[in-house]
Enzyme design. Structure first.
Site, mmCIF file in Angstrom:
data_model
loop_
_atom_site.group_PDB
_atom_site.id
_atom_site.type_symbol
_atom_site.label_atom_id
_atom_site.label_comp_id
_atom_site.label_asym_id
_atom_site.label_seq_id
_atom_site.Cartn_x
_atom_site.Cartn_y
_atom_site.Cartn_z
ATOM 1 N N GLY A 172 -14.229 -1.603 -12.141
ATOM 2 C CA GLY A 172 -15.053 -2.027 -11.007
ATOM 3 C C GLY A 172 -15.611 -0.915 -10.145
ATOM 4 N N THR A 173 -15.550 0.328 -10.628
ATOM 5 C CA THR A 173 -16.068 1.439 -9.804
ATOM 6 C C THR A 173 -17.573 1.321 -9.564
ATOM 7 O OG1 THR A 173 -16.182 2.719 -11.840
ATOM 8 C CG2 THR A 173 -14.319 3.169 -10.402
ATOM 9 N N GLY A 174 -18.299 0.908 -10.617
ATOM 10 C CA GLY A 174 -19.760 0.794 -10.499
ATOM 11 C C GLY A 174 -20.149 -0.317 -9.520
ATOM 12 N N CYS A 175 -19.438 -1.444 -9.594
ATOM 13 C CA CYS A 175 -19.708 -2.571 -8.685
ATOM 14 C C CYS A 175 -19.459 -2.122 -7.251
ATOM 15 C CB CYS A 175 -18.795 -3.760 -9.002
ATOM 16 S SG CYS A 175 -18.868 -4.301 -10.714
ATOM 17 N N THR A 200 -10.056 2.576 -13.198
ATOM 18 C CA THR A 200 -11.437 2.673 -12.709
ATOM 19 C C THR A 200 -12.197 1.361 -12.931
ATOM 20 O OG1 THR A 200 -12.102 3.567 -14.845
ATOM 21 C CG2 THR A 200 -11.629 5.178 -13.104
ATOM 22 N N LYS A 244 -25.133 7.683 -12.641
ATOM 23 C CA LYS A 244 -23.738 8.000 -12.279
ATOM 24 C C LYS A 244 -23.041 8.785 -13.392
ATOM 25 C CE LYS A 244 -23.203 3.645 -12.050
ATOM 26 N NZ LYS A 244 -22.756 2.255 -11.916
#
Ligand SMILES: Nc1ncnc2c1ncn2[C@@H]1O[C@H](COP(=O)(O)OP(=O)(O)OP(=O)(O)O)[C@@H](O)[C@H]1O
Ligand SMILES: Cc1ncc(CO)c(N)n1
Length: 272
Positions: free
Chosen positions: A211-214, A209, A176
């Site tokens: 928690g964007t990856g979760c 941002t 990412k």
């Protein structure tokens, strides 16, 4: 039996609701899958950082997974915060038996920079968990830790994705680009052992941002549970996270959370 799609997350709890189990369940719900969760660690955290961590006993993590898998079908599952080698061993034992796509978000540090897993767990993750995954979704610092490469641009991201698949045995990797500073775009690079794909969105200027990856990995899991092919699942998940960031919530003093109802409202407006 109903034909509802059942998605499971095995991850840590974020009581402030932006990341971890809470972000995953919100995403599963919005994407009309039946969401289930196994909590590996409780964190005390908010938008400014992680103030405390309390780990669930290994036997109890095992028991939670057994309670679910002995009773309910799992059509896709994801992992987030797996804090120690022991937690990873338990997850690996079950992951090898669950006949469903496995999305691993290799969570290592929170958005705030606080570490979330023990250092020796990184080696276990590489050797034993990566080979079980359908897709692994590292951000740039995580991809650097896994591969030992320095990542500065899209070519470096491709090299890291290739290494994660070819050397560490993941079925596919999505590196990412949220952390690669490009003024206009947020590009994620995918490799499945045969070809590369780039998933590109506009870059949104916001500090919110958390928690964007979760959220992205939960959305991929939801679409895989609904039986979408991997490239389609990632494309739809990328649309979901982009809208959730675009309308992210200015809650708290630090990095605020993404907005899970924005993607639905946008869709409803397009239809009406
Ligand atoms: N400012 C932004 N604008 C648009 N998309 C973004 C932005 N920041 C991150 N993304 C996208 O959000 C998704 C998550 O990427 P990111 O690199 O932020 O994950 P992460 O660092 O694992 O998240 P977390 O903060 O939860 O640890 C990716 O698809 C990425 O491209
Ligand atoms: C519990 C938990 N999992 C993952 C992250 C990564 O964003 C976080 N901050 N907290």
């Amino acid at each position: 039996m109903t034909n509802i799609s059942c998605a499971l997350t095995i991850a840590g709890s974020d009581p402030s609701g932006g990341a971890g189990i809470q972000a995953d369940l919100k995403t599963f719900q919005e994407l009309q899958t039946y969401g289930m969760s196994v909590i590996t660690s409780l964190t005390a955290q908010n938008t400014t950082g992680v103030q405390g961590v309390h780990h669930a006993p290994i036997d109890f993590i095992n028991q939670q997974i057994e309670s679910i898998t002995n009773d309910i079908p799992v059509h896709a599952f994801k992992t987030g915060m797996l804090a120690s080698v022991e937690v990873m061993e338990t997850v690996a034992k079950h992951a090898a038996k669950i006949d469903a796509p496995f999305v691993m978000d290799p969570v290592m540090v929170a958005t705030s920079g606080d570490p979330l897993i023990a250092e020796e767990a990184q080696d276990y993750l590489k050797a034993h968990l990566l080979p079980l995954t359908t897709v692994v979704t590292p951000n740039v610092p995580e991809a650097e830790t896994i591969t030992g490469l320095t990542i500065r641009n899209l070519n470096d991201m491709e090299n890291a994705a290739r290494m994660i698949v070819k050397k560490f045995g993941a079925k596919s990797a999505l590196v990412k680009g949220g952390h690669i500073i490009d003024k206009e775009k947020a590009v994620d690079v995918f490799y499945d052992g045969e070809s590369f794909h780039r998933f590109t969105s506009k870059r949104i200027y916001t500090k919110n941002t958390h928690g964007t990856g979760c959220t992205l990995s939960a959305a991929i899991t939801a679409y895989l549970a609904k039986d979408y092919p991997i490239l389609q699942a990632i494309e739809y998940a990328k649309t979901y996270i982009t809208q959730a960031i675009e309308h992210s919530l200015d809650i708290g003093e630090g990095s605020g959370p993404t907005n899970h109802w924005a993607p639905r409202i946008k869709k409803e407006m397009e239809i009406s």
